[in-house]
Design a protein around this motif. Sequence first.
Motif, PDB file in Angstrom:
ATOM      1  N   ASP A  90     -25.348 164.831  12.096  1.00 35.83           N
ATOM      2  CA  ASP A  90     -24.671 165.116  10.841  1.00 35.83           C
ATOM      3  C   ASP A  90     -25.505 164.493   9.732  1.00 35.83           C
ATOM      4  N   PHE A  91     -25.586 165.186   8.602  1.00 33.71           N
ATOM      5  CA  PHE A  91     -26.352 164.715   7.456  1.00 33.71           C
ATOM      6  C   PHE A  91     -25.348 164.295   6.394  1.00 33.71           C
ATOM      7  N   ILE A  92     -25.273 162.986   6.178  1.00 33.33           N
ATOM      8  CA  ILE A  92     -24.210 162.401   5.372  1.00 33.33           C
ATOM      9  C   ILE A  92     -24.773 161.869   4.058  1.00 33.33           C
ATOM     10  N   GLY A  93     -24.199 162.329   2.960  1.00 33.83           N
ATOM     11  CA  GLY A  93     -24.608 161.867   1.638  1.00 33.83           C
ATOM     12  C   GLY A  93     -24.057 160.482   1.358  1.00 33.83           C
ATOM     13  N   CYS A  94     -24.904 159.625   0.826  1.00 32.26           N
ATOM     14  CA  CYS A  94     -24.514 158.240   0.537  1.00 32.26           C
ATOM     15  C   CYS A  94     -24.935 157.884  -0.886  1.00 32.26           C
ATOM     16  N   VAL A  95     -24.235 156.920  -1.456  1.00 35.97           N
ATOM     17  CA  VAL A  95     -24.573 156.413  -2.779  1.00 35.97           C
ATOM     18  C   VAL A  95     -24.383 154.898  -2.770  1.00 35.97           C
ATOM     19  N   ALA A  96     -25.288 154.192  -3.446  1.00 34.18           N
ATOM     20  CA  ALA A  96     -25.194 152.734  -3.560  1.00 34.18           C
ATOM     21  C   ALA A  96     -25.347 152.363  -5.030  1.00 34.18           C
ATOM     22  N   PHE A  97     -24.716 151.275  -5.420  1.00 36.64           N
ATOM     23  CA  PHE A  97     -24.733 150.828  -6.812  1.00 36.64           C
ATOM     24  C   PHE A  97     -25.255 149.396  -6.910  1.00 36.64           C
ATOM     25  N   GLY A  98     -25.772 149.041  -8.083  1.00 39.52           N
ATOM     26  CA  GLY A  98     -26.149 147.655  -8.384  1.00 39.52           C
ATOM     27  C   GLY A  98     -27.209 147.089  -7.464  1.00 39.52           C
ATOM     28  N   LYS A  99     -26.973 145.870  -6.994  1.00 35.23           N
ATOM     29  CA  LYS A  99     -27.939 145.162  -6.148  1.00 35.23           C
ATOM     30  C   LYS A  99     -28.186 145.902  -4.837  1.00 35.23           C
ATOM     31  N   THR A 100     -27.145 146.535  -4.299  1.00 33.06           N
ATOM     32  CA  THR A 100     -27.311 147.300  -3.065  1.00 33.06           C
ATOM     33  C   THR A 100     -28.269 148.470  -3.300  1.00 33.06           C
ATOM     34  N   ALA A 101     -28.143 149.145  -4.430  1.00 30.62           N
ATOM     35  CA  ALA A 101     -29.035 150.249  -4.775  1.00 30.62           C
ATOM     36  C   ALA A 101     -30.476 149.756  -4.935  1.00 30.62           C
ATOM     37  N   GLU A 102     -30.653 148.605  -5.557  1.00 24.67           N
ATOM     38  CA  GLU A 102     -31.994 148.042  -5.737  1.00 24.67           C
ATOM     39  C   GLU A 102     -32.612 147.685  -4.395  1.00 24.67           C
ATOM     40  N   PHE A 103     -31.800 147.153  -3.466  1.00 33.86           N
ATOM     41  CA  PHE A 103     -32.265 146.810  -2.126  1.00 33.86           C
ATOM     42  C   PHE A 103     -32.721 148.076  -1.389  1.00 33.86           C
ATOM     43  N   VAL A 104     -31.920 149.139  -1.471  1.00 38.08           N
ATOM     44  CA  VAL A 104     -32.261 150.407  -0.817  1.00 38.08           C
ATOM     45  C   VAL A 104     -33.555 150.967  -1.404  1.00 38.08           C
ATOM     46  N   GLU A 105     -33.677 150.922  -2.729  1.00 38.71           N
ATOM     47  CA  GLU A 105     -34.874 151.447  -3.394  1.00 38.71           C
ATOM     48  C   GLU A 105     -36.133 150.701  -2.945  1.00 38.71           C
ATOM     49  N   LYS A 106     -36.034 149.400  -2.824  1.00 38.00           N
ATOM     50  CA  LYS A 106     -37.206 148.574  -2.527  1.00 38.00           C
ATOM     51  C   LYS A 106     -37.647 148.642  -1.062  1.00 38.00           C
ATOM     52  N   TYR A 107     -36.687 148.741  -0.126  1.00 36.82           N
ATOM     53  CA  TYR A 107     -37.031 148.562   1.284  1.00 36.82           C
ATOM     54  C   TYR A 107     -36.847 149.779   2.185  1.00 36.82           C
ATOM     55  N   PHE A 108     -36.239 150.859   1.719  1.00 37.37           N
ATOM     56  CA  PHE A 108     -35.954 151.983   2.611  1.00 37.37           C
ATOM     57  C   PHE A 108     -36.642 153.258   2.138  1.00 37.37           C
ATOM     58  N   PHE A 109     -37.208 153.982   3.119  1.00 39.72           N
ATOM     59  CA  PHE A 109     -37.931 155.214   2.853  1.00 39.72           C
ATOM     60  C   PHE A 109     -37.584 156.241   3.929  1.00 39.72           C
ATOM     61  N   GLN A 110     -37.982 157.475   3.715  1.00 34.00           N
ATOM     62  CA  GLN A 110     -37.691 158.548   4.658  1.00 34.00           C
ATOM     63  C   GLN A 110     -38.070 158.135   6.081  1.00 34.00           C
ATOM     64  N   GLY A 111     -37.155 158.349   7.016  1.00 33.58           N
ATOM     65  CA  GLY A 111     -37.402 158.042   8.424  1.00 33.58           C
ATOM     66  C   GLY A 111     -36.944 156.663   8.853  1.00 33.58           C
ATOM     67  N   ASN A 112     -36.705 155.740   7.904  1.00 31.58           N
ATOM     68  CA  ASN A 112     -36.251 154.400   8.254  1.00 31.58           C
ATOM     69  C   ASN A 112     -34.853 154.446   8.853  1.00 31.58           C
ATOM     70  N   LYS A 113     -34.638 153.622   9.872  1.00 30.58           N
ATOM     71  CA  LYS A 113     -33.303 153.492  10.448  1.00 30.58           C
ATOM     72  C   LYS A 113     -32.517 152.511   9.584  1.00 30.58           C
ATOM     73  N   ILE A 114     -31.275 152.886   9.267  1.00 32.08           N
ATOM     74  CA  ILE A 114     -30.462 152.113   8.341  1.00 32.08           C
ATOM     75  C   ILE A 114     -29.051 151.951   8.899  1.00 32.08           C
ATOM     76  N   VAL A 115     -28.443 150.811   8.623  1.00 32.67           N
ATOM     77  CA  VAL A 115     -27.046 150.557   8.975  1.00 32.67           C
ATOM     78  C   VAL A 115     -26.287 150.418   7.665  1.00 32.67           C
ATOM     79  N   ILE A 116     -25.233 151.212   7.528  1.00 31.27           N
ATOM     80  CA  ILE A 116     -24.464 151.238   6.284  1.00 31.27           C
ATOM     81  C   ILE A 116     -23.011 150.913   6.583  1.00 31.27           C
ATOM     82  N   GLU A 117     -22.461 150.002   5.802  1.00 30.48           N
ATOM     83  CA  GLU A 117     -21.028 149.712   5.845  1.00 30.48           C
ATOM     84  C   GLU A 117     -20.497 150.067   4.463  1.00 30.48           C
ATOM     85  N   GLY A 118     -19.432 150.845   4.435  1.00 29.22           N
ATOM     86  CA  GLY A 118     -18.911 151.251   3.140  1.00 29.22           C
ATOM     87  C   GLY A 118     -17.591 151.971   3.255  1.00 29.22           C
TER      88      GLY A 118
END
Length: 143
Positions: A45-73
């Motif tokens: 399943d392809f799930i759309g996600c959104v992050a705000f503030g410091k979480t968004a900055e963290f995602v921008e800095k460290y995550f790129f296409q293909g990276n495995k990610i764990v999301i709680e929200g």
Amino acid sequence: MNKVILIGRLTRDPEVRYSDGGHTVARFSVAVDREFKKENEQTADFIGCVAFGKTAEFVEKYFFQGNKIVIEGRIQTGSYTNQDGQKVYTTDVVAENVEFGESKNSNNTAGAPSEARPAPSSAIGDGFMKIPDSVEDEGLPFN
């Protein structure tokens, strides 16, 4: 209670925007494998996600296409009227906590034979650190 935990891979680099007020918003999509698969059916399943503030900055800095990610929200629904006057309904996962789904070392050396991967000098084959013989058992916080 509205709580979601996802483990998957980014389908593309996060799209990051900055508001005039200095707020950061990151939008990204995560491919999450399905546990049970039927014949002739997609396996993720392809799930759309959104992050705000410091979480968004963290995602921008460290995550790129293909990276495995764990999301709680949490799941958030909404709607808007598009340019054609049609009402469009949206569903996104608002990422409140984001973590790495795999180590940086395993990400950078994907596909490389295990013997070609350099191991830290204090690491042993199973990924745990070898405790020096000079450390006494009473000095450890666990047994």
